[in-house]
Motif scaffolding. Structure first.
Motif, mmCIF file in Angstrom:
data_model
loop_
_atom_site.group_PDB
_atom_site.id
_atom_site.type_symbol
_atom_site.label_atom_id
_atom_site.label_comp_id
_atom_site.label_asym_id
_atom_site.label_seq_id
_atom_site.Cartn_x
_atom_site.Cartn_y
_atom_site.Cartn_z
ATOM 1 N N PHE A 58 -87.158 4.159 -47.711
ATOM 2 C CA PHE A 58 -86.419 5.426 -47.816
ATOM 3 C C PHE A 58 -87.238 6.579 -47.145
ATOM 4 O O PHE A 58 -86.630 7.342 -46.257
ATOM 5 C CB PHE A 58 -85.835 5.604 -49.085
ATOM 6 C CG PHE A 58 -85.128 7.044 -49.297
ATOM 7 C CD1 PHE A 58 -83.959 7.156 -48.731
ATOM 8 C CD2 PHE A 58 -85.812 8.218 -49.683
ATOM 9 C CE1 PHE A 58 -83.252 8.293 -48.662
ATOM 10 C CE2 PHE A 58 -85.102 9.248 -49.748
ATOM 11 C CZ PHE A 58 -83.964 9.515 -49.224
ATOM 12 N N SER A 61 -87.109 6.496 -43.443
ATOM 13 C CA SER A 61 -85.877 6.270 -42.578
ATOM 14 C C SER A 61 -85.756 7.472 -41.508
ATOM 15 O O SER A 61 -85.995 8.511 -42.244
ATOM 16 C CB SER A 61 -84.818 6.044 -43.673
ATOM 17 O OG SER A 61 -84.616 7.168 -44.530
ATOM 18 N N LEU A 65 -79.322 10.494 -45.632
ATOM 19 C CA LEU A 65 -78.268 10.210 -46.282
ATOM 20 C C LEU A 65 -76.901 10.994 -45.839
ATOM 21 O O LEU A 65 -75.909 10.474 -45.580
ATOM 22 C CB LEU A 65 -78.336 10.598 -47.798
ATOM 23 C CG LEU A 65 -77.375 10.149 -48.625
ATOM 24 C CD1 LEU A 65 -77.757 9.312 -49.880
ATOM 25 C CD2 LEU A 65 -76.628 11.341 -49.323
ATOM 26 N N PHE A 86 -78.869 4.295 -50.665
ATOM 27 C CA PHE A 86 -79.815 3.785 -49.851
ATOM 28 C C PHE A 86 -79.965 2.199 -50.202
ATOM 29 O O PHE A 86 -80.113 2.330 -51.380
ATOM 30 C CB PHE A 86 -81.037 4.615 -49.916
ATOM 31 C CG PHE A 86 -82.089 4.011 -48.789
ATOM 32 C CD1 PHE A 86 -82.050 4.223 -47.522
ATOM 33 C CD2 PHE A 86 -83.056 3.216 -49.341
ATOM 34 C CE1 PHE A 86 -82.947 3.624 -46.550
ATOM 35 C CE2 PHE A 86 -84.086 2.497 -48.532
ATOM 36 C CZ PHE A 86 -84.027 2.819 -47.368
ATOM 37 N N TYR A 95 -77.775 2.519 -45.416
ATOM 38 C CA TYR A 95 -76.928 3.350 -46.388
ATOM 39 C C TYR A 95 -75.668 2.632 -46.838
ATOM 40 O O TYR A 95 -75.181 2.196 -45.825
ATOM 41 C CB TYR A 95 -76.524 4.737 -45.653
ATOM 42 C CG TYR A 95 -77.960 5.677 -45.931
ATOM 43 C CD1 TYR A 95 -78.373 6.165 -47.107
ATOM 44 C CD2 TYR A 95 -78.781 5.695 -44.693
ATOM 45 C CE1 TYR A 95 -79.764 6.949 -47.038
ATOM 46 C CE2 TYR A 95 -80.036 6.458 -44.581
ATOM 47 C CZ TYR A 95 -80.515 7.175 -45.697
ATOM 48 O OH TYR A 95 -81.376 7.809 -45.605
ATOM 49 N N ALA A 112 -80.339 2.456 -41.586
ATOM 50 C CA ALA A 112 -81.000 3.693 -41.782
ATOM 51 C C ALA A 112 -82.062 4.146 -40.746
ATOM 52 O O ALA A 112 -82.447 5.207 -40.654
ATOM 53 C CB ALA A 112 -81.875 3.777 -43.184
ATOM 54 N N ILE A 163 -81.011 10.442 -51.948
ATOM 55 C CA ILE A 163 -81.231 8.825 -51.873
ATOM 56 C C ILE A 163 -79.912 8.265 -52.299
ATOM 57 O O ILE A 163 -79.544 7.139 -51.856
ATOM 58 C CB ILE A 163 -82.435 8.383 -52.521
ATOM 59 C CG1 ILE A 163 -82.655 6.964 -52.366
ATOM 60 C CG2 ILE A 163 -82.046 8.204 -54.074
ATOM 61 C CD1 ILE A 163 -83.980 6.178 -52.655
#
Length: 200
Positions: A58, A61, A65, A86, A95, A112, A163
């Motif tokens: 994450f 990425s 989001l 995520f 996502y 992502a 996230i």
């Protein structure tokens, strides 16, 4: 979205709390074989490694989001995001975005790294959802603010990067719940949209 609406949502933030790291209980009864305790400890360590790996994906990425939500909403004019999270468990992190449009909930996976839709899309009519989910989605239409607004406010309040985000109902009121990564901590921010309809 104008500044007054942002201030209203920010003022309605109930709490930003640090979520504890996963706790794995290991039984300590004297009669338990050592091999079972070892298996439980290994399983807990493996689970924590998977969580750490997903959080690291994450952090790296390229798509945020908020960008993933905008990509999914653009697929259907007038769609609004009801839930987003995520998912770093698959080969390529994505996502998972659920949007509401024309009495259907649409499921999308947004890469992502590239921002491309992967795996097509699926739709489920609202009438096929359980009563609580249906009620939450109907109430979502009556709220002036969107999940995208709540994500921006939560990221600012918790000084981090969202996230996941979605709807929760507390005391018959619909709220937004956003999880934000702030440094190495995960914080949950609950936002109470002004004028959200009460439904039972």
């Amino acid at each position: 979205m104008g500044a007054p609406c942002w201030r209203q949502l920010l003022a309605a933030a109930l709490v930003a709390v640090i979520l504890p790291a996963p706790v794995y209980a290991v039984a300590s009864s004297r009669g338990e074989p050592t091999s079972l305790r070892n298996e439980a400890e290994e399983s807990a360590a493996s689970g924590q490694q998977a969580v750490n790996r997903e959080l690291e994906l994450f952090r790296g990425s390229a798509i945020s989001l908020s960008q993933a939500m905008a990509i999914a909403e653009a697929l259907h004019a007038g769609a609004t995001t009801a839930d987003v999270s995520f998912d770093g468990a698959s080969d390529s992190p994505v996502y998972r975005v659920k949007t509401l449009h024309n009495d259907r909930i649409w499921h999308h996976a947004v890469d992502a790294t590239t921002g491309k839709i992967v795996g097509g899309e699926a739709a489920l009519p609202l009438k096929e959802l359980d009563a609580e989910d249906r009620s939450n989605l109907v109430a979502l239409r009556t709220i002036r603010h969107r999940l995208a607004d709540a994500v921006r406010v939560a990221e600012q309040a918790a000084a981090g990067k969202a996230i996941s985000g979605g709807l929760i109902r507390e005391h018959s009121r619909l709220n937004f719940a956003i999880v934000v990564m702030s440094g190495s901590d995960l914080k949950e921010v609950i936002l109470k949209p002004p004028g959200a309809a009460r439904r039972r």
